[in-house]
Enzyme design. Structure first.
Site, PDB file in Angstrom:
ATOM      1  N   ASP A   1       0.838  -1.188   0.000  1.00 43.98           N
ATOM      2  CA  ASP A   1       0.000   0.000   0.000  1.00 43.98           C
ATOM      3  C   ASP A   1       0.878   1.245   0.000  1.00 43.98           C
ATOM      4  OD1 ASP A   1      -2.322   1.811   0.713  1.00 43.98           O
ATOM      5  OD2 ASP A   1      -3.308  -0.121   0.929  1.00 43.98           O
TER       6      ASP A   1
ATOM      7  N   HIS B   1      -3.909   6.046   3.353  1.00 42.74           N
ATOM      8  CA  HIS B   1      -4.539   4.826   2.855  1.00 42.74           C
ATOM      9  C   HIS B   1      -3.902   3.568   3.449  1.00 42.74           C
ATOM     10  CE1 HIS B   1      -5.704   1.851  -0.310  1.00 42.74           C
ATOM     11  NE2 HIS B   1      -6.783   2.593  -0.402  1.00 42.74           N
TER      12      HIS B   1
ATOM     13  N   SER C   1     -10.979  -0.925  -1.172  1.00 42.56           N
ATOM     14  CA  SER C   1      -9.726  -0.868  -0.425  1.00 42.56           C
ATOM     15  C   SER C   1      -9.943  -1.204   1.042  1.00 42.56           C
ATOM     16  CB  SER C   1      -9.106   0.524  -0.530  1.00 42.56           C
ATOM     17  OG  SER C   1      -8.494   0.741  -1.760  1.00 42.56           O
TER      18      SER C   1
END
Length: 772
Positions: A173, A231, A557
């Site tokens: 990520d 994220h 996600s």
């Protein structure tokens, strides 16, 4: 499918960019969460790449070469020397190592290098060269979700699986913010002896939770993999964050924040930045993670449909399952259109997104007394309940103003008013609110377009706001037109638990069928991916507390790490199970109904089909005890790959060795021992076999139950399975034949289920039929 996926680079890039898989915007303070925003960023990336290529004439290529039998490489420098021999002879020796970006050891036979198109052409003449293609840039695709999934502290499966203790989850990520309390190692043992990785954070940040941390973003290995986007921190804590009491986001969604496998270890591989994720970096991280010794890989990123031999994630994932590593990937955020999903390979668990039974409610109240419930994370306590003037930003007929695009409200009188903005147009939802705020607006009502229907999302808005459905938006705009002085306000009602229609499939969740392999039903499963609270690196707008920061964001996600963590729990409880066995357990035990025991619905408030739900909504406790599993060894995929029409060379790229399909037993897609059925049915009937393995009680008996798709007759032989020992295998045959020209209402698709039922288990396989 043959070689249909072999396209020119611009076409493939366009397909990838159209299938965006990241619902979060790129702000260091707030996640805009809007897929459309990535379109503009992607265009900028492409323009920049063209400029670089024109000026430097160098581009990063992934080069596949044959495995040499004359050498055995025990050291990386020997392997690199072999790879360097493919570089142009004219390249100065001092520059040769600089040209090599990555030397791959596990995911493929080959390397990534900076080359010109002419140099690649010359390389084709070298003995051992197989192929080369330019790298692609792929986009990136909780306080309550554990209890919503039936995971309760000191009870049941969670306690029985030891909370994932001893399992290593590798997360690819944007990196990690390591000092967040979600990554405390309280209660965790040291990593298992098999762990070979390293942690490039400083010594105070690495612990028994964060056991590995590497940076592969554009080869920046010397830089610690700090998360500058949020994220990666969010996805890692969703998969395996430790218990953090008294967590909230802007005072909402209060509770104990915890990941699915709170005692699992985390290995972090930074492969993405605000500009996306280079597939050369993804391959390098996968290559390293396999060598490091991870047990589960979690990738909340991906592009559009591509042949598996040209799909870096599929290539790396196949090498991973060869080492017994489970791979979970997001389906993408390009829904609700059919055929929009990413990560289609059958050796990957492909995860769609659903809601949980929590809303953070904000109600739009109109001057005519009508009320429309919406959602917002920002819930100001001092917003007046008195009605304010209400205006639709697009009343002037300007499409840009209707979308509340940047600079579009300069000449619109919105000062002190509640402003209605339309969703979409490539502008982030939070960015729309920023435009309203900058123009002097008092509040925003964000209305869905028709495609997004009833699916609303929680955002950390910069001003008082609510996000309402398309149907609500139509009524609000109708009121504005019909009243000479329309008014409205927003009433903030806080966190609501127990929404009876949960789980719902959200509009953005990408849908099947798989374009590259329609004979495999995708997505496999849905899991929580809407308005998920998890760790965040930096304060949110309007956050006045000094507590550790959490954020509520949405996307596949978010659903992907839920399943990655659940896979870790199952791996902890069943360490001898293969990746295919874990996947089968998840698929065959999924739920089909919501909290009010009605079929799961989608953004239209109608029952969702299999292309939206896959097998259904994940049920972790049931997956721990599936009764029967559909198992697969890595080599079992070879006949399937040959059956896709790939060449020997293309299949060899995937399985990482030389083979001849003429010497393999080629099978149709639907013959793969997969726990679901996806059948193309013409006038002739089709018969396929499946083999199940008993992982329940030694002496057990299963009878078949069939809910046949409309227009299809399904017969099973034998219709009863008798087991006398654990791990015993039995094969059965399923025949499909048409009884009408099409499905219900003449539709080209129909769906049903096949279940094997015993006294204590129900093992369900979804059936999708396409009429030819």
């Amino acid at each position: 499918m043959g070689n249909k996926g072999c396209q020119l680079l611009p076409i493939m890039v366009a397909v990838f960019l159209l299938s965006l898989s990241f619902m979060c915007g790129f702000s260091s303070a707030v996640a805009d969460q809007e897929t459309e925003l990535m379109n503009e960023l992607s265009e900028a990336i492409l323009e920049e790449d063209v400029a670089i290529e024109e000026s430097d004439h160098l581009q990063t290529y992934i080069v596949h070469v044959k495995r040499t039998h004359r050498r055995v490489f025990t050291k990386s420098d020997g392997l690199e020397s072999w790879y360097e021999s493919f570089l142009p002879v004219a390249t100065a020796s001092s520059n040769r190592k600089q040209r090599i970006v990555y030397s791959y050891r596990n995911v493929l036979n080959g390397f990534a290098a900076k080359l010109t198109a002419q140099e690649v052409k010359a390389m084709e003449e070298k003995d051992g060269f197989v192929s080369a293609r330019p790298q692609r840039i792929l986009p990136l695709h909780t306080t309550h979700s554990p209890s919503f999934l039936g995971l309760h502290q000191e009870l049941g499966f969670w306690k029985g699986s030891n909370y994932g203790k001893g399992v290593i989850i590798g997360v690819l990520d944007t990196g990690l913010f390591p000092d967040h309390p979600s990554f405390s190692d309280e209660g965790l043992p040291p990593p298992p002896a098999k762990w070979k990785g390293k942690c490039d954070f400083n010594w105070t940040s690495c612990n028994n939770k964060i056991i590995g941390a590497r940076n592969f973003d554009s080869g920046a290995e010397a830089v610690p993999p700090i998360d500058e986007e949020g994220h990666g921190t969010h996805t890692a804590s969703t998969a395996a964050g430790n218990f953090v009491p008294n967590a909230d986001a802007l005072g909402n969604a209060n509770g104990t924040a915890v990941g699915m496998a709170p005692f699992a270890h985390l290995a972090i591989y930074k492969v993405c930045s605000e500009f996306g994720c280079a597939d050369t970096d993804i391959l390098a991280a996968l290559d390293t993670a396999i060598e490091d010794g991870v047990d589960v890989l979690s990738l909340s990123l991906g592009g559009g449909s591509a042949p598996f031999f040209a799909d870096s994630i599929a290539l790396g994932a196949f090498s991973a399952i060869q080492k017994g590593i489970f791979v979970s990937c997001s389906a993408g955020n390009s829904g609700p259109l059919n055929g929009s999903l990413s990560n289609e390979a059958p050796w990957i668990l492909t995860v769609g997104a659903s809601t949980i039974d929590r809303k953070i409610m904000a109600t739009a109240t109109l001057g005519n007394g009508e009320e429309f419930d919406g959602e917002s994370l920002f819930q100001p306590s001092d917003f007046p309940s008195t009605l304010l003037p209400l205006v639709y930003a697009g009343a002037n007929g300007n499409a840009s103003s209707a979308l509340c695009a940047p600079e579009s409200l300069k000449d619109v009188d919105v000062a002190g008013k509640v402003v209605v903005c339309d969703r979409g147009g490539g502008i982030g939802r939070i960015a729309k609110g920023q435009e309203v705020k900058d123009a002097g607006g008092a509040a925003m009502i964000l209305t869905n377009d028709e495609l997004n229907g009833f699916s609303t999302l929680v955002d950390a808005h910069v001003l008082p706001a609510t996000h309402v459905s398309y149907a609500a938006g139509l009524k609000i705009k109708s009121y504005i037109k019909s009243d000479s002085a329309p008014t409205a306000t927003i009433v903030f009602k806080g966190t609501i638990i127990g929404v009876p229609t949960a789980p719902e499939v959200t509009s953005f969740s990408s849908r099947g069928p798989s374009l590259e392999s329609p004979g495999i039903l995708k997505p496999d499963i849905i899991g929580p991916g809407v308005s998920i609270l998890a760790a965040w690196p930096f304060p949110l707008e309007n956050d006045t507390t000094s507590k550790p920061t959490f954020n509520v964001i949405s996307g596949t996600s978010m659903s992907c790490p839920h399943l990655s963590g659940i896979a870790a729990l199952i791996k902890s409880a069943h360490p001898d199970w293969s990746p295919a066995a874990i996947k089968s357990a998840i698929i065959t035990t999924a739920d089909l109904h919501n909290l009010e025991n009605k079929p799961i619905i989608d953004e239209t408030f109608q029952p969702a089909d299999l292309f939206a739900t896959g097998a259904g909504h994940v049920n972790p406790s049931a997956a721990n005890d599936p009764g029967l599993i559909y198992d697969l060894e890595p080599d079992d995929y070879i006949p399937y790959l040959c059956g896709l029409g790939y060449t020997d060379e293309e299949v060899g790229l995937i399985v990482n060795r030389t083979l001849k399909c003429s010497e393999e037993s080629s099978i149709p897609e639907a013959q793969l021992n997969y726990p679901s059925f996806s059948i193309a049915l013409g006038p002739s009937s089709g018969t396929y076999s499946r083999t199940v393995t008993n992982v329940g009680a030694a002496n057990s008996s299963y009878s078949v139950q069939i809910l046949a798709p409309s227009g299809v007759e399904v017969s099973v032989n034998p219709d009863k399975l008798e087991f006398t020992e654990v791990n015993q295998k039995i094969t059965y045959m399923v025949s499909f034949s048409r009884t009408s020209a099409g499905g219900e209402g003449g539709k080209p698709f129909a769906q049903g289920f096949l279940k094997w039922v015993s006294d204590s288990h129900s093992v369900r396989s979804p059936i999708s039929v396409m009429f030819e």
